[in-house]
Design a protein around this motif. Structure first.
Motif, mmCIF file in Angstrom:
data_model
loop_
_atom_site.group_PDB
_atom_site.id
_atom_site.type_symbol
_atom_site.label_atom_id
_atom_site.label_comp_id
_atom_site.label_asym_id
_atom_site.label_seq_id
_atom_site.Cartn_x
_atom_site.Cartn_y
_atom_site.Cartn_z
ATOM 1 N N ILE A 73 27.458 -25.351 12.181
ATOM 2 C CA ILE A 73 27.592 -24.287 13.191
ATOM 3 C C ILE A 73 27.214 -24.908 14.537
ATOM 4 O O ILE A 73 26.079 -25.368 14.723
ATOM 5 N N ALA A 74 28.154 -24.941 15.467
ATOM 6 C CA ALA A 74 27.956 -25.691 16.721
ATOM 7 C C ALA A 74 26.821 -25.125 17.562
ATOM 8 O O ALA A 74 26.058 -25.890 18.173
ATOM 9 N N ALA A 75 26.691 -23.809 17.621
ATOM 10 C CA ALA A 75 25.628 -23.202 18.444
ATOM 11 C C ALA A 75 25.275 -21.852 17.855
ATOM 12 O O ALA A 75 26.160 -21.047 17.522
ATOM 13 N N MET A 76 23.993 -21.621 17.733
ATOM 14 C CA MET A 76 23.501 -20.351 17.215
ATOM 15 C C MET A 76 22.982 -19.498 18.372
ATOM 16 O O MET A 76 22.365 -20.009 19.314
ATOM 17 N N TRP A 77 23.224 -18.187 18.286
ATOM 18 C CA TRP A 77 22.772 -17.261 19.301
ATOM 19 C C TRP A 77 21.955 -16.149 18.660
ATOM 20 O O TRP A 77 21.900 -16.017 17.433
ATOM 21 N N LYS A 78 21.335 -15.369 19.524
ATOM 22 C CA LYS A 78 20.433 -14.327 19.036
ATOM 23 C C LYS A 78 21.133 -13.386 18.056
ATOM 24 O O LYS A 78 20.560 -12.976 17.035
ATOM 25 N N GLU A 79 22.395 -13.081 18.330
ATOM 26 C CA GLU A 79 23.131 -12.177 17.455
ATOM 27 C C GLU A 79 23.502 -12.817 16.119
ATOM 28 O O GLU A 79 23.989 -12.129 15.206
ATOM 29 N N ASP A 80 23.280 -14.136 15.973
ATOM 30 C CA ASP A 80 23.544 -14.818 14.702
ATOM 31 C C ASP A 80 22.371 -14.717 13.732
ATOM 32 O O ASP A 80 22.450 -15.212 12.593
ATOM 33 N N THR A 81 21.271 -14.103 14.177
ATOM 34 C CA THR A 81 20.142 -13.879 13.275
ATOM 35 C C THR A 81 20.599 -13.017 12.093
ATOM 36 O O THR A 81 21.322 -12.031 12.258
ATOM 37 N N GLY A 82 20.205 -13.427 10.854
ATOM 38 C CA GLY A 82 20.605 -12.645 9.688
ATOM 39 C C GLY A 82 20.219 -13.318 8.377
ATOM 40 O O GLY A 82 19.480 -14.305 8.347
ATOM 41 N N SER A 83 20.766 -12.768 7.268
ATOM 42 C CA SER A 83 20.493 -13.262 5.923
ATOM 43 C C SER A 83 21.666 -14.147 5.481
ATOM 44 O O SER A 83 22.816 -13.691 5.422
ATOM 45 N N TYR A 84 21.367 -15.422 5.145
ATOM 46 C CA TYR A 84 22.398 -16.401 4.808
ATOM 47 C C TYR A 84 22.282 -16.787 3.317
ATOM 48 O O TYR A 84 21.173 -16.842 2.774
ATOM 49 N N TRP A 85 23.397 -17.097 2.670
ATOM 50 C CA TRP A 85 23.419 -17.568 1.292
ATOM 51 C C TRP A 85 24.740 -18.276 1.044
ATOM 52 O O TRP A 85 25.655 -18.248 1.862
ATOM 53 N N CYS A 86 24.835 -18.973 -0.093
ATOM 54 C CA CYS A 86 26.048 -19.715 -0.417
ATOM 55 C C CYS A 86 26.408 -19.529 -1.891
ATOM 56 O O CYS A 86 25.580 -19.127 -2.711
ATOM 57 N N GLU A 87 27.660 -19.869 -2.199
ATOM 58 C CA GLU A 87 28.144 -19.825 -3.580
ATOM 59 C C GLU A 87 28.859 -21.141 -3.910
ATOM 60 O O GLU A 87 29.454 -21.765 -3.020
ATOM 61 N N ALA A 88 28.790 -21.520 -5.182
ATOM 62 C CA ALA A 88 29.512 -22.695 -5.679
ATOM 63 C C ALA A 88 30.317 -22.270 -6.905
ATOM 64 O O ALA A 88 29.819 -21.561 -7.787
ATOM 65 N N GLN A 89 31.551 -22.743 -6.954
ATOM 66 C CA GLN A 89 32.439 -22.371 -8.053
ATOM 67 C C GLN A 89 32.934 -23.632 -8.747
ATOM 68 O O GLN A 89 33.403 -24.569 -8.105
ATOM 69 N N THR A 90 32.779 -23.656 -10.098
ATOM 70 C CA THR A 90 33.209 -24.815 -10.873
ATOM 71 C C THR A 90 34.701 -24.724 -11.156
ATOM 72 O O THR A 90 35.359 -23.728 -10.880
ATOM 73 N N MET A 91 35.214 -25.840 -11.713
ATOM 74 C CA MET A 91 36.621 -25.855 -12.065
ATOM 75 C C MET A 91 36.937 -24.814 -13.128
ATOM 76 O O MET A 91 38.068 -24.353 -13.235
ATOM 77 N N ALA A 92 35.898 -24.451 -13.873
ATOM 78 C CA ALA A 92 36.092 -23.444 -14.923
ATOM 79 C C ALA A 92 35.897 -22.039 -14.388
ATOM 80 O O ALA A 92 35.756 -21.082 -15.165
ATOM 81 N N SER A 93 35.849 -21.901 -13.015
ATOM 82 C CA SER A 93 35.722 -20.616 -12.329
ATOM 83 C C SER A 93 34.367 -19.964 -12.534
ATOM 84 O O SER A 93 34.201 -18.755 -12.329
ATOM 85 N N LYS A 94 33.395 -20.767 -12.912
ATOM 86 C CA LYS A 94 32.050 -20.238 -13.014
ATOM 87 C C LYS A 94 31.425 -20.262 -11.620
ATOM 88 O O LYS A 94 31.449 -21.273 -10.933
ATOM 89 N N VAL A 95 30.871 -19.157 -11.192
ATOM 90 C CA VAL A 95 30.319 -19.029 -9.841
ATOM 91 C C VAL A 95 28.806 -19.005 -9.904
ATOM 92 O O VAL A 95 28.216 -18.242 -10.678
ATOM 93 N N LEU A 96 28.212 -19.872 -9.081
ATOM 94 C CA LEU A 96 26.756 -19.892 -8.922
ATOM 95 C C LEU A 96 26.432 -19.375 -7.521
ATOM 96 O O LEU A 96 27.117 -19.686 -6.544
#
Length: 390
Positions: A73-96
């Motif tokens: 993310i090139a630049a963060m601003w005050k309005e970018d404050t929040g709750s962040y998370w990520c997901e990973a998906q395997t070739m077998a379509s299993k999502v973590l």
């Protein structure tokens, strides 16, 4: 733009136990870049391929699913404050899915507010353009700039923008714009003012007015003539030059503005035209010419004989482009009869007309021939007093 996709190869039979989201830096300030990394610490295989996606609150970030475990993310601003998370998906379509991480973007308060001028130095010619530049050395986010005139703080303008500088412009400066100015900047942490800056408006001199002041109606040799020159407008200091028939008599300075005087002891060569010049470095202006005619020496027996009543303190010879601004009682009038030249002073008060006429009639019996008197009456010059030419 996101970096090109990277492939993450896991060993066969990879079974990641947990997914983590890492933000670097974890406490960013406004305007700074942030890298989000979706990390799997317990990889058991290097052959498996994953797709990753990053989220803030409920919204996907970037291009969505990607083979790269990182998001820049090139630049963060005050309005970018929040709750962040990520997901990973395997070739077998299993999502973590990772746990949510709160990222708070901190705003930098404005600091070191300053006000500068263009042209520099705060001096500007009347009619020229003036720009007041308000700057902050530090501060993030949307900054509100305000400009004020005078110590009491007359608000001139306000601007809100994501910038460390802002400008206020006066397209054509007037004399009334000469004042002290300051600006204020704030981005939510309270206003921060600059210091005061003084603006000086430089005004070229106007065409000066020249007045010749003599001790009598008929200026004579050995009298002291005062030449007073004054420009009604113009920034000080003003330097005045005095001339007789374009020959320089001398100069006088007016450091605080206003007029200046030059005294001249009259000789027989001093009849003729007088003028003056005013200059304050922004251009010189020359007055109109004033003519002074006189002959002979003053009479020791009766130097001030036959003056009108009440007796004036001095006689003023005036030539002004704006005569309505100055109203002297006595002005220069010349009457020629043959080779004789008379300098007359007329008393311009109607209520004393009869007194002046009576004085004229008595005086004419002793001083002027009937022929000259008739010429004066035909010229419609009344209420006069004079000495005969020497």
């Amino acid at each position: 733009m996101l970096p090109r996709l990277l492939l993450l190869i896991c060993a066969p039979l990879c079974e990641p136990a947990e997914l983590f989201l890492i933000a670097s830096p974890s406490h960013p300030t406004e305007g700074s870049p942030v890298t989000l990394t979706c990390k799997m610490p317990f990889l058991q295989s290097s052959d498996a391929q994953f797709q990753f996606c990053f989220f803030r609150d409920t919204r996907a970030l970037g291009p969505g699913w990607s083979s790269s475990p990182k998001l820049q993310i090139a630049a963060m601003w005050k309005e970018d404050t929040g709750s962040y998370w990520c997901e990973a998906q395997t070739m077998a379509s299993k999502v973590l899915r990772s746990r949510r991480s709160q990222i708070n973007v901190h705003r930098v308060p404005v600091a070191d507010v300053s006000l500068e001028t263009q042209p520099p130095g705060g001096q500007v010619m009347e009619g020229d353009r003036l720009v007041l530049i308000c700057s902050v050395a530090m501060g993030t986010g949307d900054i509100t700039f305000l400009w004020y005139k005078g110590a009491v703080g007359l608000n001139l303008q306000s601007k809100t923008q994501r910038s460390l500088t802002a400008e206020y412009e006066i397209p054509s400066v007037r004399e009334s714009d000469a004042e002290q100015y300051y600006c204020v900047a704030e981005n939510g942490y309270g206003p921060s003012p600059s210091g005061l800056v003084s603006i000086t408006v430089r005004i070229p001199v106007s065409r000066p007015i020249l007045m010749l002041r003599a001790p009598r109606a008929q200026a004579a040799v050995e009298d002291v003539l005062e030449l007073h020159c004054e420009a009604l407008r113009g920034s000080p200091p003003i330097l005045y030059w005095f001339y007789h028939e374009d020959i320089t008599l001398g100069s006088r300075s007016a450091p605080s503005g206003g007029g200046a005087s030059f005294n001249l002891s009259l000789t027989e060569e001093h009849s003729g035209n007088y003028s003056c010049e005013a200059n304050n470095g922004l251009g010189a202006q020359r007055s109109e010419a004033v003519t002074l005619n006189f002959t002979g020496r003053r009479s020791a027996r009766d130097p001030l004989r036959s003056l009108p009543s009440p007796l004036p303190q001095e006689f003023t010879y005036l030539n002004s482009p704006t005569p309505g601004q100055l109203q002297p009682i006595y002005e220069n009038v010349n009457v020629v009869s043959g080779d004789e030249v008379y300098s007359l002073a007329y008393y311009n008060q109607p209520e004393q007309e009869s007194v002046a006429a009576e004085t004229l009639g008595t005086h004419m019996e002793d001083k002027v021939s009937l022929d000259i008197y008739s010429r004066l009456r035909k010229a419609n010059i009344t209420d006069v007093d004079y000495d005969d030419a020497m």
